[in-house]
Design an enzyme around this catalytic site. Structure first.
Site, PDB file in Angstrom:
ATOM      1  N   ASP A  19      -2.977   2.643  -5.610  1.00 52.36           N
ATOM      2  CA  ASP A  19      -2.095   2.597  -4.980  1.00 52.36           C
ATOM      3  C   ASP A  19      -2.141   1.258  -4.231  1.00 52.36           C
ATOM      4  O   ASP A  19      -1.292   1.981  -3.099  1.00 52.36           O
ATOM      5  CB  ASP A  19      -2.273   3.955  -4.205  1.00 52.36           C
ATOM      6  N   GLU A  20      -2.187   0.432  -4.260  1.00 51.34           N
ATOM      7  CA  GLU A  20      -2.067  -0.624  -3.513  1.00 51.34           C
ATOM      8  C   GLU A  20      -2.434  -1.727  -4.427  1.00 51.34           C
ATOM      9  O   GLU A  20      -3.710  -1.914  -5.177  1.00 51.34           O
ATOM     10  CB  GLU A  20      -3.079  -0.736  -2.803  1.00 51.34           C
ATOM     11  N   ASP A  80       0.384  -1.119   0.275  1.00 54.20           N
ATOM     12  CA  ASP A  80      -0.011   0.065   0.439  1.00 54.20           C
ATOM     13  C   ASP A  80       1.056   1.412   0.022  1.00 54.20           C
ATOM     14  O   ASP A  80       1.448   1.626   1.402  1.00 54.20           O
ATOM     15  CB  ASP A  80      -1.141  -0.231   1.114  1.00 54.20           C
TER      16      ASP A  80
END
Length: 399
Positions: free
Chosen positions: A105-106, A9
């Protein structure tokens, strides 16, 4: 043997990318925000300096600046975010092809079958991953390491920024169970409140609760959370290269001025229907349900949907259905700030049966004429650009 799942993350991803673009922003309180002139005056992300002043995501710019008068607001750079996200995932792919993006974003990584190639423990490999992203991309990530996706996700949130957290089965009671239920993947506000009414506050409370009772009160969502609380999650990490299942196609727009009257609303609906119809056509899918969400200037939201008599990816049919929904559920004299249009219950184009009616032949003929028209328009746009051709309509104000 247990699986070895990573959840990677990126820390404050949007703000971190903006600091890459303009390094001087690292030294000032900064937030990524929409353009106030276009009424997108909401904080989308903030850096650590802004966070220290109490600036929060989703509050308005004026609220944030009351807390932090020196706050620097920058517009989002979506193309750059996508580019950095691709670069980060290319690093992940050097460790395994089982990389499942869970957002910009992860990502989840399954390194069960490749760990031996790197001669490292799971923690050492996660640390190496963090170091590479920091050195090669310039942002930091936190990594949760566990035996399933749900607990790995919890691990990446457990300690930030730039940290590795390993949670084995033996750590569930010590690390996971004391945490609030809201820390679980997919634990939404309504589920958390329902569990609170049952005097279930922590993940441990949920894990020890009666599974059947939780299922009765919260349905499938409750049973899923109960299983997560007990570390029961067998969902696989999909290959990065596996085709993604498209479940819906939607688009929303916040308008520069409030829309009033049926003509203005129709303009907005036609624009949105055009964009989702083009996407469905490119993906070779059709929707069988049209969903409309509207928001007024006071942020009151209503959402309605309607089943279609036949699957479609035609702009005109989607727009007509959406306008029918709005006529039945909205007073066009009232202002509309935002409209979101979504095609759901997708099926492969041309493979589904349609409902029959007394006017089936006439309906089908009209549908086929529209299909030929929009196919021709799509070809023209493909050759000369999207703006080369469009539907005529009433000329209202600039939306």
């Amino acid at each position: 043997m247990d699986r070895i799942i990573f959840h990677a993350d990126a820390n404050a991803f949007y703000a971190s990318v903006e600091e890459l673009l303009r390094p001087e922003l690292k030294d000032v309180p900064m937030a990524v925000a929409g353009n106030p002139e276009n009424r997108h005056g909401i904080i989308l992300a903030k850096n650590e300096r802004a966070k220290r002043f109490g600036v929060q995501t989703a509050e308005t710019i004026w609220q944030a600046k009351r807390k932090c008068p020196d706050l620097v607001c920058v517009p989002p750079h979506h193309d750059r975010y996508q580019e950095i996200s691709r670069d980060v995932n290319q690093i992940y792919l050097q460790y395994t092809d089982l990389v499942d993006r869970f957002g910009i974003d992860e990502s989840f990584l399954d390194v069960t079958g490749t760990l031996h190639l790197f001669k490292k423990t799971p923690r050492e490999l996660a640390d190496a991953l963090r170091a590479r992203v920091r050195a090669e991309i310039g942002i930091t990530i936190s990594v949760g390491v566990s035996f399933c996706r749900a607990i790995a996700k919890l691990g990446s949130d457990y300690k930030k920024p730039d940290a590795t957290t390993v949670i084995g089965r033996e750590d569930l009671e010590r690390i996971v169970w004391p945490l609030p239920v809201s820390a679980l993947l997919y634990a939404g506000r309504k589920s958390v409140e329902a569990l609170r009414q049952m005097k279930i506050e922590t993940i441990g409370d949920l894990a020890r609760a009666d599974r059947l009772e939780i299922g009765k009160r919260l349905g499938k969502a409750g049973d899923l959370l109960w299983r997560y609380a007990n570390g029961q999650d067998n969902e696989p990490v999909r290959s990065f290269y596996a085709p993604k299942e498209l479940k819906s196609v939607g688009n929303g727009m916040t308008f520069r001025h409030d829309l009033r009257g049926e003509a203005e609303v129709r303009q907005g609906v036609m624009l949105l229907a055009d964009s989702i119809a083009a996407r469905m056509r490119s993906e070779a899918v059709q929707c069988t349900t049209v969903q409309v969400q509207i928001k007024d200037p006071n942020f009151k939201t209503i959402q309605r949907q309607q089943k279609l008599p036949r699957p479609t990816y035609l702009q005109r049919e989607i727009a007509e259905t959406a306008m029918g929904i709005l006529r039945a559920n909205w007073n066009f004299g009232a202002p509309i700030r935002l409209i979101t249009l979504t095609g759901t219950d997708l099926v492969p184009a041309g493979e589904a049966h349609e409902q029959t009616s007394l006017f089936a032949d006439a309906d089908r003929a009209r549908h086929q004429r529209l299909e030929r028209l929009e196919d021709a328009m799509a070809k023209i746009r493909g050759k000369y650009g999207h703006e080369s051709i469009g539907y005529g309509g009433p000329k209202g104000k600039d939306l």
